[in-house]
Enzyme design. Structure first.
Site, short mmCIF file in Angstrom:
data_model
loop_
_atom_site.label_atom_id
_atom_site.label_comp_id
_atom_site.label_asym_id
_atom_site.label_seq_id
_atom_site.Cartn_x
_atom_site.Cartn_y
_atom_site.Cartn_z
N SER A 89 0.83 -1.20 0.00
CA SER A 89 0.00 0.00 0.00
C SER A 89 0.87 1.26 0.00
O SER A 89 1.71 1.41 -0.88
CB SER A 89 -0.95 -0.05 1.21
OG SER A 89 -2.01 0.86 1.08
N ASP A 210 -9.33 -5.27 -5.20
CA ASP A 210 -8.89 -4.11 -4.40
C ASP A 210 -9.89 -2.96 -4.58
O ASP A 210 -10.08 -2.47 -5.69
CB ASP A 210 -7.50 -3.68 -4.85
CG ASP A 210 -6.81 -2.77 -3.87
OD1 ASP A 210 -7.50 -1.98 -3.20
OD2 ASP A 210 -5.57 -2.84 -3.76
N HIS A 238 -7.28 -5.85 -0.84
CA HIS A 238 -6.15 -4.92 -0.77
C HIS A 238 -4.96 -5.45 0.02
O HIS A 238 -3.86 -4.91 -0.10
CB HIS A 238 -6.63 -3.59 -0.16
CG HIS A 238 -5.57 -2.52 -0.13
ND1 HIS A 238 -5.05 -1.97 -1.28
CD2 HIS A 238 -4.94 -1.91 0.91
CE1 HIS A 238 -4.14 -1.05 -0.96
NE2 HIS A 238 -4.06 -0.99 0.36
#
Length: 260
Positions: A89, A210, A238
């Site tokens: 991320s 995601d 995610h």
């Protein structure tokens, strides 16, 4: 930064977690990785796992640049060079910035669910409208705990209750003022201009389910990064370290076996 070195081997992996979590996000992949590699895990300054809690400077940490400085300092302190950096991320873009500043520290970047910009713009699909981001930030400010409990399940994947619970253990322990400050920085960020300066080999790991990083972002990053880029598609929400650990391990093994 609670840094730890685990395992042994000729190759070193540095694992950077994303927003709302801690190094515990790697718990499902570590047992396998440390059998073959030297692995470094740590916590970013916003993590609820930092004990005792630090005096988090929201003005300093208003950009990924400060986090990249922390990463560089950590790697210098630990005398790490030519590592494979795996950034999940927001840590993906932090790794890109650090690699531009200090390419000697890295040999390969693995960008898992990373995004240079979350907001849509004409000619760019980041995945979120400005109104959606404004609603998220307003909900966080109003009641962070309530927002986090509603945001985490679709982010992780509703079919993975154990992973949701594990993620929430860190997420709900974040101090609300820090969560809001870092969350606003992440969702409003725009680091697209960074990509063309990244000359190291990169592997982009894009997740099929995601909700914050659509496939268009992965293709955009692939087209803009200057170094050699490969794109891996993984069936996950995610956070594949929690919901698809073996698939992520397989990708990392391919990256490492191929000689970075």
């Amino acid at each position: 930064m609670n840094a730890k070195i685990l395992g042994s081997g000729g190759l070193t992996l540095v694992l950077g977690h994303g927003y709302g979590s801690s190094q515990s996000v790697w718990d499902y992949v570590l047992p396998d990785l440390i059998k073959r590699y030297r692995v470094v895990v740590f916590d970013w300054s916003f993590s609820s796992s930092i004990e005792p809690p630090i005096d988090f400077d929201t003005s300093r940490y208003s950009s990924y640049g400060a986090f990249s400085e922390d990463l560089i300092s950590l790697m210098d302190d630990m005398n790490l060079r030519e590592v494979i950096f795996v950034g999940h991320s927001m840590a993906g873009m932090i790794g890109c910035i650090a690699a531009i500043e200090r390419p000697d520290l890295f040999s390969h970047l693995v960008l898992v669910g990373a995004s240079p910009r979350y907001l849509n713009e004409e000619g760019y699909e980041g995945g979120m409208k400005r109104s959606e981001v404004d609603e998220i930030l307003s909900a966080m400010e109003s009641n962070f705990q309530t927002w986090a409990q509603s945001f985490a399940p679709p982010l992780i994947g509703v079919d993975h209750p154990d992973s949701i619970e594990k993620f929430m253990q860190d997420f709900l322990r974040m101090r609300p003022e820090i969560a809001l400050s870092v969350g606003e920085m992440v969702f409003m960020s725009d680091f697209r201009d960074v990509l063309e300066k990244v000359e190291l080999p990169c592997t982009i790991v894009q997740c099929t389910d995601d909700i914050v990083v659509p496939m268009s972002v992965a293709h955009y990053m692939q087209s803009k990064i200057k170094g050699r880029v490969s794109l891996e598609i993984i069936k996950s929400g995610h956070c594949p370290p929690l919901t698809a650990p073996q698939l992520l391990i397989d990708i990392l093994d391919r990256v490492l076996i191929s000689g970075n």
